[in-house]
Design a protein around this motif. Structure first.
Motif, short mmCIF file in Angstrom:
data_model
loop_
_atom_site.label_atom_id
_atom_site.label_comp_id
_atom_site.label_asym_id
_atom_site.label_seq_id
_atom_site.Cartn_x
_atom_site.Cartn_y
_atom_site.Cartn_z
N ARG B 155 -37.45 -31.89 -57.33
CA ARG B 155 -36.99 -33.28 -57.43
C ARG B 155 -35.57 -33.41 -56.91
O ARG B 155 -34.75 -32.51 -57.11
CB ARG B 155 -37.05 -33.77 -58.89
N ALA B 156 -35.30 -34.53 -56.28
CA ALA B 156 -33.95 -34.81 -55.79
C ALA B 156 -33.20 -35.55 -56.90
O ALA B 156 -33.62 -36.63 -57.32
CB ALA B 156 -34.01 -35.67 -54.54
N ILE B 157 -32.11 -34.95 -57.36
CA ILE B 157 -31.35 -35.53 -58.47
C ILE B 157 -30.00 -36.00 -57.95
O ILE B 157 -29.21 -35.20 -57.44
CB ILE B 157 -31.10 -34.47 -59.57
N PRO B 158 -29.71 -37.31 -58.07
CA PRO B 158 -28.41 -37.78 -57.58
C PRO B 158 -27.28 -37.20 -58.44
O PRO B 158 -27.41 -37.11 -59.65
CB PRO B 158 -28.48 -39.30 -57.75
N VAL B 170 -31.17 -30.45 -55.60
CA VAL B 170 -32.60 -30.29 -55.84
C VAL B 170 -32.81 -29.61 -57.19
O VAL B 170 -32.19 -28.58 -57.47
CB VAL B 170 -33.27 -29.46 -54.72
N ASP B 171 -33.63 -30.23 -58.00
CA ASP B 171 -34.00 -29.64 -59.28
C ASP B 171 -35.36 -28.95 -59.12
O ASP B 171 -36.33 -29.56 -58.65
CB ASP B 171 -34.09 -30.74 -60.34
N TRP B 172 -35.40 -27.65 -59.48
CA TRP B 172 -36.64 -26.87 -59.30
C TRP B 172 -37.32 -26.64 -60.62
O TRP B 172 -36.67 -26.22 -61.58
CB TRP B 172 -36.32 -25.50 -58.68
N PRO B 173 -38.63 -26.87 -60.72
CA PRO B 173 -39.35 -26.41 -61.91
C PRO B 173 -39.17 -24.89 -62.00
O PRO B 173 -39.24 -24.21 -60.97
CB PRO B 173 -40.82 -26.76 -61.61
N ALA B 195 -35.83 -23.36 -49.05
CA ALA B 195 -36.61 -24.42 -49.70
C ALA B 195 -35.74 -25.66 -49.89
O ALA B 195 -36.20 -26.79 -49.68
CB ALA B 195 -37.14 -23.91 -51.04
N GLU B 196 -34.50 -25.44 -50.28
CA GLU B 196 -33.62 -26.60 -50.47
C GLU B 196 -33.36 -27.30 -49.13
O GLU B 196 -33.39 -28.54 -49.05
CB GLU B 196 -32.29 -26.18 -51.10
N ARG B 197 -33.17 -26.52 -48.07
CA ARG B 197 -32.98 -27.13 -46.75
C ARG B 197 -34.22 -27.94 -46.35
O ARG B 197 -34.11 -29.02 -45.75
CB ARG B 197 -32.71 -26.04 -45.69
#
Lengths: 333, 333
Positions: B155-158, B170-173, B195-197
């Motif tokens: 998920r993209a977290i501002p 980026v928030d990763w499970p 992965a973040e890129r």
């Protein structure tokens, strides 16, 4: 489907010397701007019409359209494009690009580019001055009456063989047809005919392109705008943009024929429909004191612009402030 | 909210002599083109980016945007407009008009007008000839990997204070983060960084505006298009428009760093992501035999254009027809 994807981008031709492109964008959302089950060919025609009405308010000649259409899997894209292309052809508009996607409900957004030739002064909202006279084309409230008739069960039924939405008739629920026929017992057909005109006015508005062009060609200082949200919402916008106030006469606001009977059947308030019903897609404009609208264009003078910020309306009960508000697509009505 | 309703129509300035306006339109629909819960400021940035990528493919300078936004009542319009206006400012784009309405899901459609100066030859799909060399900017498949990571729970977290979507992480499970870290035990950070890129590439593509302009300024016969649906869908379009075939080399298709590890974690097929993943928003272009792309622009030569209609791909197993198809926003996936 037409190949909307011929290129990623459409390069518009260079306008003739001194000419400029005018651009507007408007959407039609199923269940918001029109009945969810409306024939896609009529949706497309209405989509073009509401954009043309914006161009009319600036006096531009429509030329190129760009479509973004998102619709459910079962949507009849073919009828939509037939209707859009037929309506575009009528107005000399070329569908030049677009984007298709899938959603529920269907959302169609059209961007329309029109040409303002060098010798034409584009109309805009901010040109009015105190002392100007205030005018409107056609009639007010009829489209809103049509919307209410559709909400009450009237339906537009295509009868065309070309599948382009050019021919359709109105299907009336028997109970509503009976009430319309009973509105004026001396002439049962009259109210029904007025009701059908209202539904047609609502679904396929007739943009005032010729009048917009004519006014722009006059070269006078003329303020104009498209009446889409109702006079009580749009007149304050014109007044704010121009830094003027207004005094209008409720009795001078043009109603369609048989409007009183129609309003009675709908259980509506005459002045409420006329002022706040919205979606008139008519031209609101202000002329300098010595100006007159073109003869035969069906324009009504509804009042004058003043040098105070107030907007007032004169009714049989006297002069009172106009309550700002109208048909709001953002309301949770 | 900015006053999008200043007038019904925006009149674009007259282009400089010989200049032309190029127009494109693209939408972002919540749950279709991006995760339904994506920060509206990022939705707006992505909306502008995908339209800019279209303009890049013609070599136009972005100038004016027109927005149609339909969103649910609870939508954060403020964040959307902050993101859009900030991204517009970065690219010298003026938001010139628009239309707001209410729907679920949110549908945002942007029309973007850019200027093609008189001395620039707009690029288009139909200019390629047999013998041309085929090129692409950047890498392929990375955006599709990002989309799959988002589907898998990223998920993209501002994290911004300006609420304009400029800063986010980026928030990763935890389970997905563990799998990414385990992909390359000698360098656990490498796959996570890749992965973040990929997520960033997917959500905020970087349109190749500079390269598009540079290619158009060369004045050569150059075919170009925006890679939005995947090479296996878009290359056939370029070939059909130009009346050519193609032979491409699977090994020459540019992958991002650590792509193999990322593909393994996703359980995907490398070539499938690269060819059909889509949403690369990269420039696909063909150069005359003696042409070379600008140095330092990160372009990869992937093959050649031929005088047969076939499009073939060379892999370690030999030459085979390229199966046409790609990321289809109209599929019921």
């Amino acid at each position: 489907l037409p190949d909307l994807l011929g290129d990623d981008v459409a390069v518009l031709p260079e306008p003739p010397p001194g000419g400029r492109w005018a651009v507007t964008v408007d959407s039609q959302i199923a269940g918001v701007h029109h009945p969810a089950d409306l024939d896609p060919a009529l949706v497309a025609r209405r989509l073009l019409a509401v954009n043309l009405s914006d161009l009319a308010a600036t006096g531009a000649d429509p030329a190129y359209a760009f479509l973004a259409l998102s619709a459910p899997p079962a949507y009849d894209h073919r009828r939509f494009f037939r209707g859009l292309l037929a309506a575009c052809a009528t107005h000399g508009v070329t569908l030049a690009g677009g984007d298709l996607a899938r959603t529920e409900p269907a959302v169609a957004t059209l961007t329309l580019a029109g040409l303002v030739p060098a010798d034409r002064h584009p109309l805009h909202r901010g040109a009015a001055r105190p002392g100007d006279t205030l005018w409107v084309t056609g009639t007010l409230g009829e489209s809103a009456a049509g919307r209410r008739l559709l909400s009450a069960g009237a339906r537009a039924i295509p009868v065309d063989t070309d599948e382009d939405g050019a021919a359709w008739e109105v299907d009336w629920p028997p109970e509503l047809a009976d009430r319309l026929a009973a509105a004026d017992p001396t002439n049962p057909e009259a109210t029904l005919a007025a009701a059908e005109r209202a539904v047609r006015r609502h679904l396929t508005p007739q943009p005032a392109l010729g009048l917009g062009r004519t006014l722009a060609d006059l070269g006078l200082r003329i303020a104009a705008m498209d009446l889409s949200d109702g006079l009580a919402a749009d007149l304050p916008r014109l007044c704010r943009a121009s830094g003027v106030g207004a005094e209008i006469d409720a009795g001078a606001l043009p109603r369609p024929a048989e409007f009183a009977a129609l309003v009675a059947v709908l259980g509506a308030d005459d002045l409420d429909l006329v002022l706040t019903g919205g979606e008139d897609y008519a031209l609101l404009f202000a002329l300098p004191p010595d100006g007159a609208p073109p003869a035969g264009a069906g324009c009504s003078r509804m009042g004058d612009l003043t040098d105070t910020p107030e907007i007032q309306i004169r009714t049989s009960a006297g002069l009172r402030p106009l309550v700002e508000g109208g048909w709001d697509h953002l309301s949770s009505e």
